[in-house]
Design an enzyme around this catalytic site. Structure first.
Site, PDB file in Angstrom:
ATOM      1  N   SER A   1     -48.843  -8.166  66.750  1.00  0.00           N
ATOM      2  CA  SER A   1     -47.512  -8.724  66.545  1.00  0.00           C
ATOM      3  C   SER A   1     -46.494  -7.640  66.179  1.00  0.00           C
ATOM      4  O   SER A   1     -46.227  -6.747  66.956  1.00  0.00           O
ATOM      5  CB  SER A   1     -47.564  -9.821  65.483  1.00  0.00           C
ATOM      6  OG  SER A   1     -46.353 -10.540  65.436  1.00  0.00           O
TER       7      SER A   1
ATOM      8  N   ARG B   1     -42.014 -14.520  67.295  1.00  0.00           N
ATOM      9  CA  ARG B   1     -41.030 -14.668  66.225  1.00  0.00           C
ATOM     10  C   ARG B   1     -39.640 -14.286  66.751  1.00  0.00           C
ATOM     11  O   ARG B   1     -39.520 -13.587  67.752  1.00  0.00           O
ATOM     12  CB  ARG B   1     -41.397 -13.791  65.020  1.00  0.00           C
ATOM     13  CG  ARG B   1     -42.798 -14.081  64.506  1.00  0.00           C
ATOM     14  CD  ARG B   1     -43.031 -13.530  63.117  1.00  0.00           C
ATOM     15  NE  ARG B   1     -42.658 -12.132  63.000  1.00  0.00           N
ATOM     16  CZ  ARG B   1     -42.392 -11.531  61.836  1.00  0.00           C
ATOM     17  NH1 ARG B   1     -42.426 -12.227  60.726  1.00  0.00           N
ATOM     18  NH2 ARG B   1     -42.089 -10.254  61.795  1.00  0.00           N
TER      19      ARG B   1
ATOM     20  N   GLU C   1     -42.117 -20.936  59.256  1.00  0.00           N
ATOM     21  CA  GLU C   1     -42.455 -20.095  58.116  1.00  0.00           C
ATOM     22  C   GLU C   1     -41.301 -19.126  57.919  1.00  0.00           C
ATOM     23  O   GLU C   1     -40.647 -18.719  58.882  1.00  0.00           O
ATOM     24  CB  GLU C   1     -43.768 -19.347  58.331  1.00  0.00           C
ATOM     25  CG  GLU C   1     -43.825 -18.469  59.565  1.00  0.00           C
ATOM     26  CD  GLU C   1     -45.190 -17.840  59.772  1.00  0.00           C
ATOM     27  OE1 GLU C   1     -46.129 -18.158  59.017  1.00  0.00           O
ATOM     28  OE2 GLU C   1     -45.316 -17.016  60.704  1.00  0.00           O
TER      29      GLU C   1
ATOM     30  N   SER D   1     -40.887 -16.110  57.500  1.00  0.00           N
ATOM     31  CA  SER D   1     -40.896 -14.801  58.152  1.00  0.00           C
ATOM     32  C   SER D   1     -40.526 -14.938  59.627  1.00  0.00           C
ATOM     33  O   SER D   1     -41.243 -14.487  60.515  1.00  0.00           O
ATOM     34  CB  SER D   1     -42.247 -14.120  57.987  1.00  0.00           C
ATOM     35  OG  SER D   1     -43.298 -14.977  58.398  1.00  0.00           O
TER      36      SER D   1
END
Length: 639
Positions: A191, A354, A451, A453
């Site tokens: 990631s 993300r 979440e 983050s």
């Protein structure tokens, strides 16, 4: 490993050999390199296969550690907690193994063994394998190589493998698992971690990441089956030569984009929007997929940051490949957006699960939204459109939003006011993914999950955070608001005025010494004597404490936490009398102690400056009084 021995770096040798990889919040993750505690060919093969020969030959314990050297040599080493000298006065002895273990790759044997126990039809269901852009030139290790080795182990036991032919976003693997009816999926990625790292994420047939007890059972299988089955396990091209291996990329990508259209609510108006968007893929996999997602939504294609558009395992233009770090790593994006007169910047992390978002405030300043602020906007947006599409208010009891326990409580405030349900999970999207699966089985629907983050999931098309779909959703939301004369920041202000301000701070300190971390949290649990937690923070009384590491929660009648106990990591939450919620926890993927504080104000409490001052006071006290950074030599956040 040879050079480490020659240089006398015995602590590094111990670090690599006297431990094994374990599942954290995002699967197995570690630096690439030689050793049992690193991502390499051997540890990947062990993680994927089943039966083996003599497992003791590969064990590392306090008496005898097999040191894996460049070129595949095995050197027996004593000193893991004992003597600091090689056997025979520093000499090398052992046998040459059938592969260059210095190549860093993840684990297949243990996974296959566990899948055989759980799925009698494994040889018809198969396994999905995907990979990102990571690679290490000096060792020859890459995500592609590790994915091929994973496939080789599976096909050597007649298990079909759906191996993507090119790099894909992480959410594509769980999506494919569900779409193809596979038994499991493996994604080779680290990631947003530093370029030296790689990882091995495992998804179950539900599409959710494996969680306890599955992760522990897989690790136990790895321990039982440590020696590679045969030479074919080391042949990275064996999988692709097998008729059991197929490429699902075209089919899965088409199905994903079809499903993505269900998250588009205003396609007819999107094409007329003057909104201009810049997108950075942070040298990762996201560019082509985000471009397609915008096309599905009928939006003008985002302007790519040219220096960061194409895959680069060295992440050459950023000091840290993590868009969560904000302005310091978004400089190229801002520069391009100002040149192109774009109002929104989107940045997906290297594996595109993300998303960071920034909005232009004036000609030369930008508002970078935190994960919690974006969640407030996205939660509002998903509920707003659910209602606009003729939802029956009575259905609210079967509508859910989810967040991890260290994330903002803003969705809880929305749920209370609007009549839908909200739940918290442990940190890590694997817990959210599994809860989505459980709720869907009982006829419930999850509208939004997140979440802090910057991990978001709009809807429930895949039980994993998804930066690709979220990028398109954010762009459509911004375009909709722009037509009404509002910016994202203005809409966020309206949400806070309606449901109460939720101001939060998230940061971390770095600590690479596990005994120091243990000592810090032991002190917190015995702050005013044995078994006594701190009673104040910055002079503010602590109302109650939740410690999921020990299972303690002072707010519960039986003093037991309602969240699952996680003894393998540290996490303590303090609820203060002034409304601040503060949490300390260790990262599941990096050597960090993270701290989270949030001021949850009631609607109408609108003195933002006073709220921020109170939050800053508590945050500083949390750091100084509980973590003692100077005494413990903790390194502050620095990009």
């Amino acid at each position: 490993m040879d050079s480490l021995l020659e240089a006398g770096r015995l602590d590094e040798v111990r670090s690599r050999l006297c431990g094994r990889l374990s599942f954290g919040t995002a699967g197995l993750r570690a630096p690439m390199g030689a050793g049992f505690n690193r991502i390499n060919d051997l540890t990947v093969i062990q993680s994927t296969q089943v039966s083996g020969a003599d497992p003791h030959r590969w064990n590392c314990n306090s008496q005898n550690a097999a040191v894996l050297l460049e070129g595949g040599q095995s050197v027996h080493w004593t000193g893991c907690g004992g003597s600091d000298r090689a056997e025979g006065g520093g000499g090398v002895k052992g046998s040459v193994l059938p592969s260059a273990v210095s190549h860093s790759d993840p684990p297949p044997q243990g996974l296959h063994s566990y899948l055989c126990r759980c799925f009698p039809d494994l040889c018809s269901r198969g396994v999905v394998v995907g990979f990102d852009t990571r690679g290490q030139q000096e060792s020859g290790c890459s995500s592609l190589r590790l994915a091929k080795l994973t496939a080789a182990v599976m096909v050597s036991r007649d298990v079909p493998v759906h191996l993507f032919s090119g790099v894909v976003p992480t959410p594509y693997v769980p999506f494919a698992v569900k779409k193809l009816g596979a038994a499991a999926g493996v994604m080779i990625t680290a990631s947003h971690n530093p370029k030296e790292d790689n990882g091995y994420k495992v998804y179950w047939c539900s599409g959710a990441q494996v969680a306890s007890p599955q992760d522990k059972e897989i690790l136990r299988c790895i321990e039982e089956e440590q020696e590679p089955w045969s030479a074919s396990c080391w042949d990275e091209e064996a999988g692709q030569r097998s008729p059991l291996c197929n490429d699902p990329l075209t089919r899965v990508n088409s199905c994903y984009m079809d499903r993505l259209s269900s998250l588009c609510f205003h396609r007819a108006a999107n094409g007329d929007s003057p909104l201009r968007v810049v997108h950075s893929s942070f040298h990762g996999v996201g560019h082509a997929f985000v471009q397609q997602a915008f096309q599905v939504f009928g939006l003008a294609p985002p302007i790519p940051v040219p220096e960061q558009k194409d895959p680069d395992p060295n992440f050459s233009t950023v000091r840290c490949p993590n868009p969560e770090e904000g302005e310091p790593v978004l400089e190229l994006s801002f520069r391009l957006a100002e040149k192109e007169d774009a109002g929104i910047v989107l940045a997906t992390d290297p594996d595109a699960d993300r998303l960071a978002v920034a909005e232009r405030c004036d000609r030369c300043s930008w508002k970078v939204f935190s994960g919690n602020e974006l969640a407030a906007l996205l939660g509002w947006w998903m509920f707003f459109n659910w209602k606009q599409n003729g939802a029956d208010p009575a259905e609210g009891r079967s509508i859910y939003m989810l967040a991890t326990a260290v994330s903002s409580k803003i969705l809880q405030a929305l749920a209370r006011a609007e009549g839908f349900r909200f739940e918290e999970t442990l940190p890590g999207f694997k817990w959210i993914g599994n809860r989505i699966h459980e709720l869907s089985r009982t006829g419930n629907r999850v509208l939004f999950s997140f979440e802090e983050s910057i991990g978001f999931l709009c809807g429930d098309m895949v039980p994993e955070k998804d930066g690709v779909s979220t990028a398109a959703v954010v762009a459509e939301m911004a375009a909709y608001l722009q037509r009404g004369g509002l910016s994202l920041a203005q809409q966020l202000h309206i949400i806070y005025q309606t449901y109460g301000y939720h101001l939060s701070t998230t940061s971390y300190v770095i600590c690479r010494d596990p005994p120091t971390i243990q000592r810090i949290f032991s002190r917190i649990r015995n702050f005013d004597g044995a078994g006594s937690y701190p009673k104040t923070c910055g002079g503010v009384p602590v109302v109650h404490v939740r410690d999921v590491t020990t299972g303690y929660d002072s707010s519960q009648p039986d003093l037991r936490s309602t969240l699952p106990v996680t003894r393998s990591s540290q996490m303590v939450t303090f609820h203060l009398q002034n409304g601040v919620v503060a949490t300390l926890r260790t990262s599941g993927t990096e050597p960090k102690i993270k701290f989270y504080t949030e001021f949850c104000a009631a609607p109408g409490q609108s003195d933002v400056v006073a709220l921020e001052e109170e939050l800053q006071k508590v945050t500083a006290a949390l750091l100084d009084e509980f973590l003692e950074p100077q005494k413990n030599k903790l390194i502050g956040r620095c990009v």
